[in-house]
Design a protein around this motif. Structure first.
Motif, PDB file in Angstrom:
ATOM      1  N   THR A 231       0.837  -1.209   0.000  1.00 38.79           N
ATOM      2  CA  THR A 231       0.000   0.000   0.000  1.00 38.79           C
ATOM      3  C   THR A 231       0.868   1.254   0.000  1.00 38.79           C
ATOM      4  O   THR A 231       0.599   2.219  -0.730  1.00 38.79           O
ATOM      5  CB  THR A 231      -0.931   0.000   1.230  1.00 38.79           C
ATOM      6  OG1 THR A 231      -1.740  -1.171   1.205  1.00 38.79           O
ATOM      7  CG2 THR A 231      -1.826   1.222   1.233  1.00 38.79           C
ATOM      8  N   HIS A 234       2.920   1.349  -3.542  1.00 40.45           N
ATOM      9  CA  HIS A 234       2.144   1.334  -4.789  1.00 40.45           C
ATOM     10  C   HIS A 234       1.969   2.737  -5.364  1.00 40.45           C
ATOM     11  O   HIS A 234       2.112   2.948  -6.576  1.00 40.45           O
ATOM     12  CB  HIS A 234       0.781   0.688  -4.524  1.00 40.45           C
ATOM     13  CG  HIS A 234      -0.131   0.691  -5.716  1.00 40.45           C
ATOM     14  ND1 HIS A 234       0.074  -0.119  -6.812  1.00 40.45           N
ATOM     15  CD2 HIS A 234      -1.252   1.421  -5.991  1.00 40.45           C
ATOM     16  CE1 HIS A 234      -0.872   0.118  -7.707  1.00 40.45           C
ATOM     17  NE2 HIS A 234      -1.688   1.040  -7.239  1.00 40.45           N
ATOM     18  N   VAL A 235       1.669   3.698  -4.498  1.00 42.42           N
ATOM     19  CA  VAL A 235       1.435   5.072  -4.961  1.00 42.42           C
ATOM     20  C   VAL A 235       2.694   5.639  -5.620  1.00 42.42           C
ATOM     21  O   VAL A 235       2.622   6.273  -6.682  1.00 42.42           O
ATOM     22  CB  VAL A 235       0.991   5.968  -3.787  1.00 42.42           C
ATOM     23  CG1 VAL A 235       0.827   7.405  -4.250  1.00 42.42           C
ATOM     24  CG2 VAL A 235      -0.322   5.461  -3.200  1.00 42.42           C
ATOM     25  N   ASP A 408      -6.540   6.511  -0.268  1.00 48.50           N
ATOM     26  CA  ASP A 408      -5.745   7.282  -1.235  1.00 48.50           C
ATOM     27  C   ASP A 408      -5.384   6.461  -2.474  1.00 48.50           C
ATOM     28  O   ASP A 408      -4.979   7.008  -3.492  1.00 48.50           O
ATOM     29  CB  ASP A 408      -4.466   7.818  -0.575  1.00 48.50           C
ATOM     30  CG  ASP A 408      -3.588   6.714  -0.038  1.00 48.50           C
ATOM     31  OD1 ASP A 408      -2.388   6.682  -0.369  1.00 48.50           O
ATOM     32  OD2 ASP A 408      -4.099   5.881   0.737  1.00 48.50           O
ATOM     33  N   VAL A 409      -5.504   5.123  -2.401  1.00 48.01           N
ATOM     34  CA  VAL A 409      -5.205   4.271  -3.558  1.00 48.01           C
ATOM     35  C   VAL A 409      -6.500   4.028  -4.334  1.00 48.01           C
ATOM     36  O   VAL A 409      -7.434   3.392  -3.828  1.00 48.01           O
ATOM     37  CB  VAL A 409      -4.581   2.930  -3.109  1.00 48.01           C
ATOM     38  CG1 VAL A 409      -4.274   2.060  -4.329  1.00 48.01           C
ATOM     39  CG2 VAL A 409      -3.305   3.175  -2.309  1.00 48.01           C
ATOM     40  N   GLU A 431     -10.482  10.724  -1.352  1.00 45.69           N
ATOM     41  CA  GLU A 431      -9.111  10.210  -1.497  1.00 45.69           C
ATOM     42  C   GLU A 431      -8.226  10.452  -0.277  1.00 45.69           C
ATOM     43  O   GLU A 431      -7.107   9.972  -0.235  1.00 45.69           O
ATOM     44  CB  GLU A 431      -8.448  10.803  -2.745  1.00 45.69           C
ATOM     45  CG  GLU A 431      -8.241  12.309  -2.726  1.00 45.69           C
ATOM     46  CD  GLU A 431      -9.459  13.088  -3.223  1.00 45.69           C
ATOM     47  OE1 GLU A 431      -9.291  14.286  -3.516  1.00 45.69           O
ATOM     48  OE2 GLU A 431     -10.555  12.502  -3.313  1.00 45.69           O
TER      49      GLU A 431
END
Length: 656
Positions: A231, A234-235, A408-409, A431
């Motif tokens: 998590t 990823h961003v 947020d993802v 988000e």
């Protein structure tokens, strides 16, 4: 290899005795001597004062002078080598006087042909070596203490202004000003966090060098730990247009026994490096177990399609302050500490790290850690690498209501929202925490309030914990469910205390999600759920009437901490020194907690804590420090808590 010659100064005014002494010294096979001969007492004092000889043989009778005078002057002037006094005949009074003046031994010249002479020389030189080692050790210890003090001071001096920078940025990001300067504030916040991470790296490395870094191992849900790492990373990968995949081709233990914080730190550091040095393609993270030397070890590989590392640099990258950036990637920042810290941490976790890389083709780091005895631990094909997809089994229930999903993802938002929508509820999205608060406010004004909120804990701008506290303060009484990859001991009770009604672990399990919907949104039960939430929600800070005394000499840090506390409805009084603090308490001691900075102009926080504990035993005491205080002192003073600077809303929320 020839032994280094021992420099010996012979102070003797009789040439025959000089020749005899040289003969006796030549017979000592244990040492090779480089002999300097002086007969003048004044010259002897001048030469000895330069401290260039390893040992001195000093005659007692030197013409009209005596050797005791030379001995005393030499010692006074700083000669630190052994001095042996030579006498013509045994004299107890003379012998004692020589020893009192600083000689290590005395010899009668008639004994110089005996074993006693050789033994006296060997003993004197051995004493010199021991003393030199002691001096060097003390010097090294003093240097280490000096370095530790410097690092502690540096930590405090850097963390204090970071408190102001991060604190004011957080406040601005939550204000209307954020609408005009969201991008600029985000840049300030990200770079401040980067500075903080560099500072933490330097301190970690200094702890490792001083052998003061301690690991705290516990049973950890392996799937949740990896989901948490995914998590977070990823961003960053998506921002660069890269693919990040987590995968495993074998069943892995559901629980491992490690220091979760340090293992997460290592994985994030190496994955982050892979993202930084990869411009296109993918990063693949694999996990597996294998037996090594009769122990089952846990392995990871992080493979990228990036620049690669030149062979001549591969040996350097695990050394402190070495960067793997080359001319094509000068823009990549960092202090070059991360991989050195990873290597040391893995070594302490009974593992290792190795690298395979080719220029232009990418790199692969392979790590190993000891996961504890996992022989009898249940294993499954873990789902940490699963990319979110929309094909889910149909919901086993029929509910109604309005649901807000905050993450947020984007992929996770869409996935969770689709699962909820398939059960009949209306879904809206946000988000981050700040956007969630705005959505809730707008919905209430339109009289279309949300019936339940599912919110991620870790998000930029505002996380789930901060948002939940703010929502409860604003009067939202509906259920709030935490979505979190953290599944450690105590997390559920902590979230409950902050105002959450329940938590669902990531990766989100459909059955858990449906059970939560059924509990809070089943037809005809919404009113009951609202009443339950109202009774179980944490009271707002305003209702608790908390009062804190903040003792901080840095005006900016004090002001931002006061503002942050007051934004949480905690009345905060500031004292700028030990004297000021004690004066305030003398007039008014009705505080719930006293927050003490470690370094104050007229004393330190621990000294002040001792004074307060003695005079006001019921007061809660919290140390606020730019360095980690000694655990033993904290226990002795019964300190409630230690907050490490920089102070932010999340830390203060937990404190309250």
């Amino acid at each position: 290899m020839l032994a280094k010659a021992t420099r010996l100064l012979l102070v003797e005014d009789d040439e025959d005795d000089y020749v005899l002494t040289c003969d006796y010294l030549a017979q000592l096979s244990s040492h090779v001597f480089e002999i300097d001969w002086l007969s003048c007492p004044e010259e002897a004092i001048a030469v000895l004062s330069k401290n260039q000889h390893d040992i001195c043989l000093l005659d007692y009778r030197l013409g009209a002078s005596d050797g005791l005078m030379v001995l005393k002057k030499a010692v006074e002037n700083g000669f630190n080598g052994p001095i042996i006094m030579l006498t013509g005949q045994s004299d107890d009074a003379l012998d004692l006087a020589a020893l009192d003046a600083g000689a290590v031994d005395y010899l009668v010249k008639s004994e110089m042909s005996s074993e006693r002479f050789a033994r006296a020389i060997r003993y004197a030189l051995a004493r010199r070596d021991v003393e030199n080692e002691r001096v060097e050790r003390l010097k090294a210890e003093a240097e280490n203490r000096s370095k530790d003090r410097f690092l502690a001071h540096l930590s405090h001096e850097l963390r204090t202004p970071l408190t102001s920078i991060l604190g004011y940025t957080e406040l601005l990001m939550q204000s209307e000003f954020n609408l005009q300067a969201e991008n600029e504030l985000s840049v300030i916040y990200r770079n401040s966090q980067h500075l903080l991470s560099l500072l933490n790296d330097v301190l970690d490395l200094s702890k490792i060098a001083a052998d003061k870094l301690e690991l705290t191992s516990s049973d950890v849900n392996f799937d949740s730990l990896m989901a948490d790492v995914y998590t977070l990373m990823h961003v960053s990968a998506v921002d660069k247009g890269l693919s990040l995949r987590f995968e495993s081709q074998q069943a892995l233990p559901l629980t491992i026994h490690v220091d979760a914080t340090r293992l997460r730190q290592v994985l994030i550091n190496i994955i982050n490096n892979a993202i930084k040095f990869t411009e296109q393609g993918e990063i693949v993270v694999r996990a597996w177990t294998a037996w090594v030397n009769e122990r089952e070890m846990l392995f990871f590989s992080i493979k990228d399609s990036g620049l690669g590392i030149a062979p001549d640099k591969q040996a350097l990258i695990f050394k402190p302050f070495e960067q793997i950036a080359d001319i094509e990637s000068r823009s990549v920042g960092g202090a070059g500490l991360g991989l050195a810290i990873c290597s040391e941490l893995l070594n302490r976790m009974q593992g290792s790290i190795k690298l395979e890389s080719k220029l232009g083709e990418g790199s692969e780091f392979t790590l190993s850690v000891y996961p504890g005895n996992i022989r009898h631990i249940e294993r499954q094909m873990l789902a940490f690498d699963a990319s979110p997809h929309l094909q889910q089994k149909p919901a086993p229930l029929d509910v109604s209501g309005r649901v807000l999903v905050v993450d947020d993802v984007k992929d996770i938002r869409v996935l969770v929202g689709h699962m909820i929508a398939s059960s009949g509820a209306v879904v809206d999205y946000a988000e981050h925490g700040k956007a969630a608060i705005d959505k809730v406010h707008s919905a209430e004004q339109a009289e279309q309030s949300y019936d339940i909120i599912f919110i991620d804990i870790h998000m930029p701008i505002m996380g789930g914990k901060e948002a939940t506290i703010e929502l409860r303060k604003l009067g939202f009484q509906g259920p709030i469910i935490a979505l979190t990859a953290a599944n450690m001991k105590g997390i559920k009770s902590e979230l409950s205390a902050l105002g959450f009604n329940d938590m669902i672990a990531k990766p989100v399990d459909a059955n858990q999600l449906y059970l939560s919907l059924e509990q809070f949104l089943s037809r005809g039960e919404k009113t009951e759920a609202r009443q339950l939430t109202k009774s179980s929600a944490k009271p707002s800070a305003k209702a608790t009437h908390l009062r804190f005394l903040l003792v901080e000499d840095d005006a900016d840090a004090a002001q931002i901490t006061q503002l942050l506390l007051e934004s949480l409805a905690v009345e905060t009084i500031i004292a700028s020194s030990c004297e000021h603090c004690l004066a305030i308490l003398k007039d008014d001691s009705a505080f719930d907690k006293v927050l003490l900075d470690m370094h104050l102009p007229d004393g330190d926080g621990l000294w002040l804590a001792e004074k307060i504990r003695h005079a006001y035993p019921s007061l809660g005491i919290v140390i606020v420090s730019g360095e980690e205080p000694e655990l033993e002192k904290i226990k002795q003073l019964d300190i409630d808590q230690v907050l490490l600077k920089p102070i932010n809303l999340a830390l203060l929320n937990e404190l309250i």
